[in-house]
Design a protein around this motif. Structure first.
Motif, short mmCIF file in Angstrom:
data_model
loop_
_atom_site.label_atom_id
_atom_site.label_comp_id
_atom_site.label_asym_id
_atom_site.label_seq_id
_atom_site.Cartn_x
_atom_site.Cartn_y
_atom_site.Cartn_z
N LEU A 121 63.68 1.39 14.44
CA LEU A 121 64.47 1.32 13.21
C LEU A 121 65.65 0.36 13.34
N HIS A 122 65.39 -0.82 13.86
CA HIS A 122 66.51 -1.73 14.05
C HIS A 122 66.65 -2.76 12.95
N GLY A 123 65.92 -2.55 11.88
CA GLY A 123 66.12 -3.48 10.77
C GLY A 123 64.88 -3.72 9.96
N LEU A 124 65.01 -4.67 9.04
CA LEU A 124 63.92 -4.99 8.13
C LEU A 124 63.70 -6.48 8.11
N TRP A 175 75.73 -1.38 1.41
CA TRP A 175 75.19 -0.14 1.98
C TRP A 175 75.88 0.98 1.23
N ASN A 176 75.27 1.42 0.15
CA ASN A 176 75.98 2.36 -0.70
C ASN A 176 75.57 3.82 -0.52
N GLN A 177 74.40 4.05 0.09
CA GLN A 177 74.01 5.43 0.33
C GLN A 177 73.52 5.53 1.76
N ALA A 178 73.45 6.80 2.26
CA ALA A 178 73.15 7.00 3.67
C ALA A 178 71.99 6.16 4.18
N ASN A 179 70.85 6.22 3.52
CA ASN A 179 69.69 5.51 4.04
C ASN A 179 69.21 4.37 3.15
N GLU A 180 70.02 4.01 2.19
CA GLU A 180 69.56 2.98 1.26
C GLU A 180 70.56 1.82 1.19
N VAL A 181 70.03 0.61 1.11
CA VAL A 181 70.90 -0.54 0.90
C VAL A 181 70.40 -1.34 -0.30
N THR A 182 71.35 -2.00 -0.96
CA THR A 182 70.99 -2.94 -2.03
C THR A 182 71.18 -4.32 -1.44
N ASP A 200 64.80 1.56 1.16
CA ASP A 200 65.02 2.71 2.03
C ASP A 200 64.97 2.18 3.46
N LEU A 201 66.05 2.35 4.21
CA LEU A 201 66.15 1.77 5.55
C LEU A 201 65.25 2.45 6.56
N THR A 202 64.95 3.75 6.36
CA THR A 202 64.16 4.46 7.36
C THR A 202 62.68 4.15 7.23
N THR A 203 62.21 3.95 6.01
CA THR A 203 60.78 3.72 5.82
C THR A 203 60.48 2.26 5.47
N GLY A 204 61.48 1.51 5.07
CA GLY A 204 61.26 0.14 4.63
C GLY A 204 60.68 0.08 3.23
N ARG A 205 60.67 1.21 2.54
CA ARG A 205 60.09 1.25 1.19
C ARG A 205 61.03 0.57 0.18
N LYS A 206 60.44 -0.22 -0.68
CA LYS A 206 61.22 -0.86 -1.75
C LYS A 206 61.35 0.15 -2.88
N ILE A 207 62.56 0.49 -3.26
CA ILE A 207 62.77 1.50 -4.29
C ILE A 207 62.69 0.87 -5.68
N TRP A 208 63.40 -0.25 -5.84
CA TRP A 208 63.24 -1.05 -7.06
C TRP A 208 63.60 -2.49 -6.77
N GLY A 209 63.20 -3.39 -7.64
CA GLY A 209 63.53 -4.81 -7.46
C GLY A 209 63.62 -5.52 -8.80
N HIS A 210 64.51 -6.47 -8.89
CA HIS A 210 64.67 -7.26 -10.12
C HIS A 210 64.87 -8.72 -9.76
N TRP A 211 64.37 -9.63 -10.60
CA TRP A 211 64.68 -11.06 -10.44
C TRP A 211 66.01 -11.34 -11.13
N VAL A 212 66.88 -12.09 -10.47
CA VAL A 212 68.16 -12.46 -11.09
C VAL A 212 68.41 -13.94 -10.81
N LEU A 213 68.66 -14.71 -11.85
CA LEU A 213 68.92 -16.12 -11.62
C LEU A 213 70.42 -16.36 -11.64
N GLY A 214 70.88 -17.20 -10.73
CA GLY A 214 72.24 -17.71 -10.83
C GLY A 214 73.31 -16.79 -10.28
N THR A 215 72.96 -15.72 -9.61
CA THR A 215 74.01 -14.88 -9.05
C THR A 215 74.02 -15.09 -7.55
N SER A 216 75.20 -15.21 -6.95
CA SER A 216 75.20 -15.29 -5.51
C SER A 216 76.14 -14.22 -4.98
N THR A 217 76.69 -13.47 -5.87
CA THR A 217 77.59 -12.38 -5.47
C THR A 217 77.07 -11.10 -6.11
#
Lengths: 173, 632
Positions: free
Chosen positions: B324-327, B338-345, B368-385
């Motif tokens: 579990l050293h990363g994705l 890293w906003n929740q215990a096992n989840e990152v955006t 989900d950091l423990t399973t590597g499961r993608k919870i949701w995803g969106h395309w976003v143009l023009g944001t870098s922050t």
């Protein structure tokens, strides 16, 4: 001692523009590769130089404009890269397609790496390697010592050479 | 003036012979130097730059004695030009005011919108010819302007001051491109025919359904009284967008005089404007001739036909190895929250090394950091922050000027705000009520500009603005919400009061962030005179502005550029990441650097502590998100 008393060092704006327009445009064009963006960046450089002149004494208009043209164009390239890929140049210069492809690829690669350099290094590298200014001219333009120019150039070249050493040119490895 | 030191060391540092350069670098430099500069464009650059002096306020006010005679001479000269231009601009502004006052938009409730719109459509379909101005903007690219001529199945566009001519014959499925200054022609027959929507926006009008038309009101366009309709949605570039088409119909002729097609979809944000349309005027048949001019030679003008961006399938993360050293992502990780215990955006972009033609929009993904499961995803143009407001559970992203407030559980956009200019950096107050956006503009008239705009999110309004000379590159809110800092590439970092908008204090540095208790502000050092290859972060006491200490690392392989700084939630540790690929961690109280080496194969772009403070996630250009467990 006071060079600014010499009218030749304080030409009127039109003269400043006439003497430097070609160089400013060429710098922006080489960095941005697009006529329209180069035109915009050139104008921005002139605007910035005028602004600067309002607050400061201008020792060398050419130095100042070269500096602003380089930094403006690099800034624009950085911002552009956050949104969109580098575009093909508006104008086709080299008719041989293979050569063009290599040129284009290398150009993009170099620019990609240059924009990651710290501002000063990127400007120094560009002014010396591409625009072939002397170190003294660059030191005047950027307001830093000749030694600092040398160091920045060395660092920039080192990083660039490292980043670009892995590229294959025209199928040869 | 300056002594030029040409000692041995200097010579070594500055190899002048080409042999000293790496082959690829040398070739690239030669390639760029060999690039032809279109000298015919210098004239235009010169004219525009010359006109500048006339639009500027006096360089030196007349009553103030000029410091040197040369200056006085110059300012007088420019002043003379100015008068003339001021007159012109006065007349122009008067004309603009008249247009606005005559053209007040009045909302009318017509008896039958659908039937009058249907009549217009019928007339448009029967049109023999159309001509007008066309202006296209796609994404952040510059505006492309030109003239357009249409006959049934035939289109001619003259772009870039008429230098580039494109003629399309839909029936013959043939295109002719002319480069006038260089006298070059190129023809082709596009596979599968020319997508009509791509080249014929008027044709789009014919596909519009009268039932969908909405009357927005009336407007004066110059001397022409028009009715303004909106049709939605429309087909654009052969792709169904979520955009809309606005049509200005001349009341006297019953035909459109102006047409704007907009598509705000991040995949192909674009706008096409057709203006000053003239209908049914006979056109010269030669305009649509596909014959190649005799004195022209064949050549290449366009490299590839414009293609709509084809989106790949969304990125799917993989666990790194079996522990579990990363994705592993296929794209660079520009931001991590890293906003929740096992989840990152995470916010993903294409690595700098990917081929320009393969660039895809940014992706916002919750994993989900423990399973590597993608919870949701969106395309976003023009944001870098990407910023989060933990108290309200919202995420903030930007497309151009639009700020999107997203639900962090789904990633869906819940509401939007429109910033007056492109927002590159922003921060949200801890209570989620205020948002500060950084100003980074290079305005043609005013030169570079920085500063901030402070939004009240409950009122959805800007309550404070401040301007600065250096474009703003980073913003951060103090944990108590009472102040915020804006940073620029060359510093200083400026702290402002969030209520009054007044400057509180300047700190020397380039990227400022607050500690969780707000007592300390951490900055990437500007004074890098000692070791440029080392990561160095300065800590200042927020209340007094005094420097507490400088945190430094050992040397890296190249000059260090700090790209991210993060405090642990308890404020005891601080992490900084840089382009050298290193993740450095220090003890805030002692200034001791954690000796454990944590590195990526590419530059590190982002860093975030776990909510319990025991782990760090770092995101890199190399496409990996690594997790590091910290010792006690």
């Amino acid at each position: 001692m006071n060079d600014s008393n010499d009218p030749a060092n304080n030409p009127c704006w039109d003269q400043v523009v006439d003497e430097n327009a070609q160089r400013v445009f060429a710098i922006a064009m080489r960095i941005l590769g697009s006529v329209h963006e180069a035109e915009d960046a050139s104008q921005e450089a002139f605007v910035q130089a005028l602004e600067f002149h309002k607050r400061n004494h201008v020792e060398s208009w050419t130095g100042l404009l070269v500096r602003f043209a380089t930094t403006r164009a690099l800034d624009q390239l950085r911002r552009k890269k956050a949104h969109a890929p580098l575009r093909e140049t508006d104008k086709v210069a080299n008719p041989d397609p293979a050569q063009r492809m290599i040129t284009h690829e290398l150009r993009n690669q170099l620019l990609t790496t240059v924009v990651q350099l710290p501002d000063q290094q990127a400007s120094v590298f560009w002014m010396i390697a591409i625009e072939q200014l002397s170190r003294e001219e660059v030191s005047m333009a950027l307001g830093i010592s000749c030694e600092a120019v040398s160091t920045a150039l060395y660092k920039a070249r080192k990083t660039l050479a490292r980043e670009m050493s892995g590229i294959q040119i025209g199928g040869k490895s | 003036m300056r002594e030029i030191d040409t000692n041995e060391d200097d010579a070594r540092l500055n190899p002048t012979s080409d042999a000293a350069l790496e082959t690829a670098l040398e070739t690239a430099i030669r390639a760029i130097r060999a690039q032809e500069i279109p000298t015919d464009r210098v004239m235009g650059v010169r004219e525009r730059a010359r006109a500048l002096a006339s639009n500027q306020p006096p360089m030196i006010p007349a009553q103030v004695p000029a410091p040197v005679p040369g200056h006085a001479k110059e300012s007088a000269m420019i002043g003379g030009h100015r008068k003339r231009y001021r007159m012109v601009s006065w007349i122009l502004s008067l004309a603009a005011m008249l247009t606005i006052s005559i053209g007040l938009l009045s909302l009318l409730a017509p008896p039958s919108v659908a039937s009058s719109f249907a009549r217009m459509l019928q007339k448009a379909k029967e049109a023999k010819t159309v001509q007008g101005l066309v202006k296209t903007r796609i994404g952040e690219s510059p505006l492309i302007e030109g003239k357009m001529y249409l006959e049934p199945n035939k289109i001619r566009q003259e772009l870039m001051n008429g230098n580039m001519v494109f003629i399309f014959d839909l029936k013959e499925n043939k295109r002719l491109f002319l480069n006038r200054p260089e006298k070059v022609w190129q023809t082709d027959a596009p596979e599968g025919g020319v997508p009509q929507g791509l080249i014929d926006p008027i044709g789009q009008l014919a596909h519009a359904k009268p039932e969908g038309a909405k009357l927005l009101g009336e407007e004066m366009l110059g001397k022409v009284r028009t009715r303004v309709y909106q049709v939605s949605p429309v087909q654009l570039f052969g792709i169904k967008g979520d955009g809309s088409m606005t049509v200005w119909v001349d009341e006297s002729t019953g035909l459109p005089t102006q047409l704007v097609i907009k598509d705000t979809d991040p995949k192909h944000e674009s706008e096409i404007r057709l203006e000053q349309l003239v209908w049914n005027q006979p056109l010269d048949a030669n305009l649509f001739s596909l014959e190649t001019p005799k004195d022209y030679k064949p050549g290449q003008i366009i490299n590839s036909p414009p293609k709509p961006i084809k989106l790949r399938a969304g990125t799917m993360p993989k666990l790194l190895g079996d522990n579990l050293h990363g994705l592993e992502f296929s794209r660079a990780i520009a931001r991590i929250l890293w906003n929740q215990a096992n989840e990152v955006t995470v916010l993903l972009r294409d690595p700098e090394k990917s081929k320009p033609g393969d660039y895809q929009p940014f992706e916002l993904i919750q994993v989900d950091l423990t399973t590597g499961r993608k919870i949701w995803g969106h395309w976003v143009l023009g944001t870098s922050t990407l910023v989060a407001s933990p108290s309200t559970g919202k995420l903030f992203t930007v497309i151009g000027r639009e700020i999107q407030v997203r639900n962090s559980a789904t990633g869906n956009t819940e509401s939007t705000l429109v910033n007056p200019s492109i927002a590159g950096t922003w921060a949200v107050s801890p209570d989620g009520m205020m948002l500060v956006t950084g100003i980074a503009e290079w305005n043609r008239k005013d030169g570079p500009q920085g500063g901030f705009r402070l939004w009240d999110l409950t009122k959805k309004a800007i309550v404070q603005t401040g301007t600065d000379q250096m474009p703003t590159t980073h913003t951060a809110f103090a944990p108590d919400g009472k102040s915020f800092v804006i940073s620029s590439n060359s510093g200083p970092v400026r702290q402002y009061d969030a209520t009054s908008g007044k400057l509180v204090r300047d700190f020397s540095g380039t990227r400022g962030d607050f500690s969780p208790d707000g007592n300390i502000i951490a900055l990437a050092s500007v004074d890098r005179s000692l070791v440029k290859e080392a990561t160095s972060v300065d800590l200042y006491r927020t209340s007094t502005g005094e420097k507490i200490r400088t945190l430094t690392s050992n040397k890296g392989p190249g000059p260090s550029t700090v790209l991210g700084i993060a405090f642990s939630p308890d404020g005891k540790r601080i992490a900084a990441v840089d382009w050298n690929g290193e993740v450095r961690v220090w003890d805030v109280a002692t200034g001791q650097m954690d000796p454990t080496r944590r590195s990526h194969k590419g530059g590190v772009l982002s860093v975030s502590f776990s909510p319990d403070g025991n782990k760090i996630a770092s995101g890199s250009e190399d496409g990996t998100l690594r997790l590091w467990t910290l010792g006690k």
